[in-house]
Structure formats: C-alpha cells, structure tokens
Design an enzyme around this catalytic site. Structure first.
Site, PDB file in Angstrom:
ATOM      1  N   GLY A 182       0.835  -1.208   0.000  1.00  0.00           N
ATOM      2  CA  GLY A 182       0.000   0.000   0.000  1.00  0.00           C
ATOM      3  C   GLY A 182       0.860   1.243   0.000  1.00  0.00           C
ATOM      4  O   GLY A 182       0.491   2.277   0.572  1.00  0.00           O
ATOM      5  N   ALA A 183       2.007   1.170  -0.669  1.00  0.00           N
ATOM      6  CA  ALA A 183       3.030   2.218  -0.549  1.00  0.00           C
ATOM      7  C   ALA A 183       2.818   3.395  -1.493  1.00  0.00           C
ATOM      8  O   ALA A 183       3.540   4.384  -1.411  1.00  0.00           O
ATOM      9  CB  ALA A 183       4.411   1.617  -0.795  1.00  0.00           C
ATOM     10  N   ASP A 229      -0.367  -7.613  -5.950  1.00  0.00           N
ATOM     11  CA  ASP A 229      -1.708  -7.796  -5.389  1.00  0.00           C
ATOM     12  C   ASP A 229      -1.526  -8.658  -4.148  1.00  0.00           C
ATOM     13  O   ASP A 229      -1.112  -9.824  -4.249  1.00  0.00           O
ATOM     14  CB  ASP A 229      -2.606  -8.490  -6.427  1.00  0.00           C
ATOM     15  CG  ASP A 229      -4.022  -8.714  -5.926  1.00  0.00           C
ATOM     16  OD1 ASP A 229      -4.247  -8.616  -4.689  1.00  0.00           O
ATOM     17  OD2 ASP A 229      -4.894  -9.013  -6.751  1.00  0.00           O
ATOM     18  N   VAL A 230      -1.832  -8.123  -2.980  1.00  0.00           N
ATOM     19  CA  VAL A 230      -1.549  -8.885  -1.751  1.00  0.00           C
ATOM     20  C   VAL A 230      -2.467 -10.090  -1.581  1.00  0.00           C
ATOM     21  O   VAL A 230      -2.235 -10.910  -0.684  1.00  0.00           O
ATOM     22  CB  VAL A 230      -1.595  -7.997  -0.480  1.00  0.00           C
ATOM     23  CG1 VAL A 230      -0.527  -6.906  -0.530  1.00  0.00           C
ATOM     24  CG2 VAL A 230      -2.983  -7.417  -0.246  1.00  0.00           C
ATOM     25  N   SER A 277      -6.809  -1.044  12.738  1.00  0.00           N
ATOM     26  CA  SER A 277      -7.679   0.135  12.728  1.00  0.00           C
ATOM     27  C   SER A 277      -8.345   0.236  14.093  1.00  0.00           C
ATOM     28  O   SER A 277      -8.445  -0.766  14.815  1.00  0.00           O
ATOM     29  CB  SER A 277      -8.748  -0.023  11.645  1.00  0.00           C
ATOM     30  OG  SER A 277      -9.675   1.049  11.703  1.00  0.00           O
ATOM     31  N   TYR A 316     -14.594  -5.688   6.990  1.00  0.00           N
ATOM     32  CA  TYR A 316     -13.366  -4.932   7.274  1.00  0.00           C
ATOM     33  C   TYR A 316     -13.016  -5.046   8.765  1.00  0.00           C
ATOM     34  O   TYR A 316     -11.862  -5.299   9.134  1.00  0.00           O
ATOM     35  CB  TYR A 316     -13.601  -3.475   6.884  1.00  0.00           C
ATOM     36  CG  TYR A 316     -12.490  -2.497   7.193  1.00  0.00           C
ATOM     37  CD1 TYR A 316     -11.430  -2.319   6.305  1.00  0.00           C
ATOM     38  CD2 TYR A 316     -12.505  -1.716   8.355  1.00  0.00           C
ATOM     39  CE1 TYR A 316     -10.422  -1.388   6.567  1.00  0.00           C
ATOM     40  CE2 TYR A 316     -11.510  -0.795   8.627  1.00  0.00           C
ATOM     41  CZ  TYR A 316     -10.472  -0.634   7.723  1.00  0.00           C
ATOM     42  OH  TYR A 316      -9.477   0.285   7.986  1.00  0.00           O
TER      43      TYR A 316
HETATM   44  P1  NAD Z   1      -5.255   4.166   0.996  1.00  0.00           P
HETATM   45  O1  NAD Z   1      -6.503   3.726   0.319  1.00  0.00           O
HETATM   46  O2  NAD Z   1      -4.509   5.322   0.459  1.00  0.00           O
HETATM   47  O3  NAD Z   1      -4.242   2.941   1.106  1.00  0.00           O
HETATM   48  C1  NAD Z   1      -4.568   1.602   0.854  1.00  0.00           C
HETATM   49  C2  NAD Z   1      -3.532   1.067  -0.105  1.00  0.00           C
HETATM   50  O4  NAD Z   1      -3.755  -0.328  -0.286  1.00  0.00           O
HETATM   51  C3  NAD Z   1      -3.599   1.727  -1.482  1.00  0.00           C
HETATM   52  O5  NAD Z   1      -2.296   2.126  -1.881  1.00  0.00           O
HETATM   53  C4  NAD Z   1      -4.124   0.612  -2.370  1.00  0.00           C
HETATM   54  O6  NAD Z   1      -3.673   0.687  -3.720  1.00  0.00           O
HETATM   55  C5  NAD Z   1      -3.581  -0.619  -1.664  1.00  0.00           C
HETATM   56  N1  NAD Z   1      -4.295  -1.837  -2.038  1.00  0.00           N
HETATM   57  C6  NAD Z   1      -5.647  -2.014  -2.090  1.00  0.00           C
HETATM   58  N2  NAD Z   1      -5.914  -3.258  -2.515  1.00  0.00           N
HETATM   59  C7  NAD Z   1      -4.719  -3.878  -2.717  1.00  0.00           C
HETATM   60  C8  NAD Z   1      -4.349  -5.178  -3.155  1.00  0.00           C
HETATM   61  N3  NAD Z   1      -5.255  -6.108  -3.471  1.00  0.00           N
HETATM   62  N4  NAD Z   1      -3.035  -5.468  -3.238  1.00  0.00           N
HETATM   63  C9  NAD Z   1      -2.103  -4.539  -2.921  1.00  0.00           C
HETATM   64  N5  NAD Z   1      -2.398  -3.297  -2.508  1.00  0.00           N
HETATM   65  C10 NAD Z   1      -3.696  -2.983  -2.416  1.00  0.00           C
HETATM   66  O7  NAD Z   1      -5.697   4.465   2.493  1.00  0.00           O
HETATM   67  P2  NAD Z   1      -4.838   4.475   3.845  1.00  0.00           P
HETATM   68  O8  NAD Z   1      -5.729   5.123   4.830  1.00  0.00           O
HETATM   69  O9  NAD Z   1      -3.459   5.005   3.653  1.00  0.00           O
HETATM   70  O10 NAD Z   1      -4.786   2.939   4.203  1.00  0.00           O
HETATM   71  C11 NAD Z   1      -3.611   2.306   4.699  1.00  0.00           C
HETATM   72  C12 NAD Z   1      -4.000   1.384   5.825  1.00  0.00           C
HETATM   73  O11 NAD Z   1      -4.502   2.142   6.925  1.00  0.00           O
HETATM   74  C13 NAD Z   1      -5.102   0.385   5.495  1.00  0.00           C
HETATM   75  O12 NAD Z   1      -4.802  -0.851   6.095  1.00  0.00           O
HETATM   76  C14 NAD Z   1      -6.326   0.988   6.157  1.00  0.00           C
HETATM   77  O13 NAD Z   1      -7.333   0.038   6.431  1.00  0.00           O
HETATM   78  C15 NAD Z   1      -5.678   1.532   7.396  1.00  0.00           C
HETATM   79  N6  NAD Z   1      -6.453   2.513   8.170  1.00  0.00           N
HETATM   80  C16 NAD Z   1      -6.705   3.743   7.658  1.00  0.00           C
HETATM   81  C17 NAD Z   1      -7.399   4.661   8.430  1.00  0.00           C
HETATM   82  C18 NAD Z   1      -7.699   6.061   7.930  1.00  0.00           C
HETATM   83  O14 NAD Z   1      -8.375   6.816   8.654  1.00  0.00           O
HETATM   84  N7  NAD Z   1      -7.220   6.452   6.752  1.00  0.00           N
HETATM   85  C19 NAD Z   1      -7.849   4.322   9.701  1.00  0.00           C
HETATM   86  C20 NAD Z   1      -7.570   3.058  10.183  1.00  0.00           C
HETATM   87  C21 NAD Z   1      -6.863   2.148   9.399  1.00  0.00           C
END
Ligand code: NAD
Length: 257
Positions: A13-14, A65-66, A144, A158
């Site tokens: 998710g970088a 794709d994870v 989360s 989720y």
């Molecule tokens: P984001 O949507 O920018 O990041 C998610 C990333 O996961 C994206 O880069 C996306 O391309 C990647 N991804 C999605 N499906 C994928 C797959 N099948 N294979 C590989 N990569 C895949 O949002 P974020 O908020 O930066 O999310 C990062 C983490 O933080 C996630 O685990 C999310 O659940 C968690 N999180 C976010 C929040 C928030 O408030 N933003 C709160 C709690 C937890």
C-alpha cells in the site's frame, strides 16, 4: 534517534496515504525500500519513488496484489535479490467497502478478508524466513480502531479482518520473539487519506472535517502521524516492544467510553 541506516524495508500500500508517508519517513531515516504498488487503484507511486531517491536511498517498486501469494513472495524476493536482506516488513494495504450486512455475500466477504487479513499474513510469512535466518526482524501491520477498538457499521467484513490482525500479531510475537523478530500493529484513528476521503465507503471530506473538531486534539490525523509511529516500531530502539497494538488516534477512543 531511531535510525534505520543500512536497513531494508518492504511496504505494501506504498503508493498512497499511510504507506506512502511511511516510505518517505523510512527513507529519511536511512532505509532502502521495496515498495508494493497496486496499479488498478491508479495511485502515483512514481512520486513516492522520487521522494525516496531524493532522500538518497535506493528503491524498487513491485506491482503486487496482496491477495496473490506469488506476488507477495516476489515482492519480498526483490528485497533479497536486490538488497540481500529484509529487516522490516510493513503489511499496510487494505480495502474498506461499505456494505450492509444483509447484502454482504460470500464473494465480498472473502475478497475483503483475503486482502485485509490474509494479505497481512502473506507478507509476514514471506518475510519470516529471511528474518529467521538473520535472527532479526520487524513485522508491522496496519489495523484500525474499527474492529480492534470500536464498531464501524456496514463494515463487518473490514472490522473482522482488522480484529483478526490483533490475534495474528500477538500469537506470532510469542512464537518468533526468541528469533529476534518483533511483531506489532498500529491502529490509526481517522487519518486523511484516499480511503477516508471516499464519501461512498467512508467519511468523505465533510465527515473528516466534522470529526476533527470533536476529537481531543481538535484535528484528524495526517499520514505522517502514523508514519512516525511506524518509524519508532521499525527501529532497533523498539526491541523490547512486541505483540503490541499502538493506538494513534488523537484521543478518539477516549471519547467512546
Ligand atoms: P489508501 O486507500 O490510500 O491505502 C490503501 C492502499 O492499499 C492503497 O495504496 C491501495 O492501492 C492498496 N491496495 C488495495 N488493494 C490492494 C491489493 N489487493 N493489493 C495490494 N495493494 C492494495 O488508504 P490508507 O488510509 O493510507 O490505508 C492504509 C491502511 O490504513 C489500510 O490498512 C487501512 O485500512 C488503514 N487505516 C486507515 C485509516 C484512515 O483513517 N485512513 C484508519 C484506520 C486504518
């Protein structure tokens, strides 16, 4: 302090949000990076790659794709073939799709668990082998507040995945601690990222603004707030912290009893 000099980190998710901020932070602390990008989402991983290069670190981007075991093995394999080691693995990728539970079929349930929970396990499993050989490692996952500490309606899938990460982290920490490997998670509160800005599946911009004013710190989080937590947990300085879930939420959970 918290130097990551001469260390190699793999991050999923970088290309966006928390993962992108953490990649930049790790590079500034001295780490070389292997970044997983998932191009169907259309995020600009080149901007992250350029920032890492500007920080003077080496970087490889791997389409991953994870939910695909071979992809994740190739991701960690790139760290080994290009840099000869993997010290830090951050399993951060996830999806969050709003779905009323009466309409949540097997396909969407399984897809979410496959990415959000098994996807973390695939990263950990792939990194465990070289970390065990090296006698050192930092396994990190993004859970989360949802699922782990609070409810999120219409996100049962989720929430189940994010709660599952806690069990995985704690059990694995007990198992691999004797090998010099620590296992920890960060539980972000509300952070401004593409996931949260999505008004269909999450709060959207208005919801974020509304939430910010009611939190103890009077703002929502930014991706770098989470990157800072990962910076500490990824470092050798955190060697006595394992099986821990670090809540980074601006005090949000304090207001929920
Ligand atoms: P984001 O949507 O920018 O990041 C998610 C990333 O996961 C994206 O880069 C996306 O391309 C990647 N991804 C999605 N499906 C994928 C797959 N099948 N294979 C590989 N990569 C895949 O949002 P974020 O908020 O930066 O999310 C990062 C983490 O933080 C996630 O685990 C999310 O659940 C968690 N999180 C976010 C929040 C928030 O408030 N933003 C709160 C709690 C937890």
């Amino acid at each position: 302090m918290f130097s990551l000099a001469n260390q190699v980190a793999v991050i999923t998710g970088a290309a966006s949000g928390i993962g992108a901020a953490t990649a930049k932070r790790f590079a500034s602390a001295g780490a070389d990076l292997v970044l997983a990008a998932y191009s169907p989402d259309g995020h600009d991983v080149d901007a992250v790659r350029a920032a890492v290069t500007r920080a003077g670190r080496r970087v490889h981007v791997v389409e991953t794709d994870v939910s695909d075991t071979a992809d994740v093995e190739a991701l960690v394999g790139t760290a080994l073939s290009e840099f000869g080691r993997v010290d830090i693995a951050l399993a951060n990728a996830a999806i969050a799709r709003r779905k009323a539970s009466t309409a949540l079929g097997d396909e969407e349930w399984n897809r979410t668990l496959d990415i959000d929970l098994t996807g973390v396990w695939r990263v950990f499993r792939a990194a465990l082998r070289p970390m065990t050989e090296a006698g050192y490692g930092r396994l990190l996952a993004t859970t989360s507040t949802a699922g782990a500490f609070e409810a999120w309606e219409e996100h049962a899938h989720y929430s189940a995945a994010k709660a599952g990460i806690l069990g995985m982290v704690r059990s694995l920490a007990a198992e691999v601690g004797p090998r010099g490997i620590t296992v920890n998670a960060v539980a972000p509160g509300i952070i401004t990222t593409p996931q949260t800005l999505d008004s269909v599946n999450s709060l959207g911009a208005d919801g974020i603004a509304h939430t910010g004013v009611s939190q103890p710190v009077r703002r929502v989080g930014q991706p770098d707030d989470i990157a800072a937590a990962y910076h500490y947990l990824a470092s050798p300085d955190a060697s006595f912290v394992t099986g821990h879930v670090l809540l980074v939420d601006g005090g949000r959970m304090l207001m929920r009893g």
